[in-house]
Enzyme design. Sequence first.
Site, PDB file in Angstrom:
ATOM      1  CB  ALA A  70      -0.931   0.062   1.206  1.00 19.43           C
ATOM      2  CE  LYS A  71       5.248   5.069  -0.406  1.00 20.45           C
ATOM      3  NZ  LYS A  71       6.390   4.053   0.218  1.00 20.45           N
TER       4      LYS A  71
END
Length: 435
Positions: free
Chosen positions: A123-124
Amino acid sequence: MPFKRDVHASSVYKEPAPIRDHENPFEAMVDRFDVAAQILELDPGFYEYLITPTRIHITAIPVVMDTGRIKVYTGYRVIHNDILGPSKGGIRYSLDVNLPEVKALAAWMTWKCAVVNVPFGGAKGGVTCNPREMSAGELERLTRRYTSNLIDVFGPDKDIPAPDMNTNAQTMAWILDTYSMHAKRTENAVVTGKPIKLGGSLGRREATGRGVMTTALAGMDRLGMRVPQSTVAVQGFGNVGSVAAQLMAEQGCKIVAVSDVSGGYHNANGIDITKALEYSEKNGYSLEGFDGAESITNDELLALEVDILAPCAMEDQITSRNAESVKAKIIVEGANGPTTPKADAILKDRGVMVIPDILANAGGVTVSYFEWVQDRQGYFWSIDRVNRRLDRMMRIAFDSVFDVAHQHDVTLRIGAYVDAIKKVADALKLRGIYA
Ligand code: NAD
């Protein structure tokens, strides 16, 4: 059906587009993914599944500024996938933050976790803002509102943020506190890279730079290069670059150049990194005016006659424009995405070993994993234990990527993608598609 690429994941495959210096980092990720997918003869359905982000959150973040005026920022959180475990990835604050960048960074996290055998997905997150122009109070309000807007996304079993560019342990402390207030209990495993006093891990701050050093040494080993007095240039003198420079110097390398946004600093006799660190800290984390070296430009730094070049600043630094002028034998990518696909091809032809980002800078997520494990056990490790385990996991990952690359006669970058995609695809196959 044979594999063909389609950036937008439609079920109709097109011929691969020509490799270019990309304007869109997500497409740069897909360029590499395509090559690996062809090697793996990836099923077209798996291809589509694995390049498509699972969830994309875009949220408006109103902040009352110190002047009393309300400003609305845009925040992102992209969960690329959570096939191997809860999703994991940093949060960056920068004016450059945009959706294609966050999508690319989220996907890189998926492959990075798989490369180092950490049981997390990718994720980011990010907020488009200029943190340098914001006060501590404004940053705190921004962080808390971003967290509360995404309260159902985050969680120690769901999605676990960490610091990235322009965010730090204090930012994580604000996220931890906001999340805990909503949960009505203290939940320190919801973030990693937090202060030690709040359940952070010893060695986390240095972990990414340490992994850069470990993989650089492993690369030198494979090329039969000697570590003592080998010359190194490091672009970027933040969390990753400054620690990588310091640890490589401790190993006996000669750091002949460093740089930050203020420019590059070169000293053929070697830069005293401890002095540079002290100077930068006293000078508001800037090397501007550092007198232990001559001033050069960031472009000149990339073209120096050195054994190792460590880009540790940001994306798109080594491109088709300057790849021909790189003279290093090894590039070790501390930053995410510093080399474009077109530059990769030039460097390959010129025999430069590129230790790719998803391997070289995976030390950070590895110790983030250790931090999460320690928080959940309520039992904290010594620095020796953290560093020993980190070094072992980085070495295992390097050897595995090297072997895969050798087996398929491809670059280490493509080897790393093949290794990672295979692990995630195998897990997906076992899980199956829930209908
Ligand atoms: P940071 O904000 O601490 O440091 C960034 C450094 O790069 C600063 O010294 C800054 O002045 C410099 N810089 C920015 N633009 C530059 C330019 N154009 N030329 C030269 N220098 C420039 O950030 P960081 O945490 O060290 O992250 C750096 C890179 O490493 C990013 O790509 C990030 O995604 C990646 N990364 C960080 C971690 C981590 O644990 N911090 C983990 C994995 C990957």
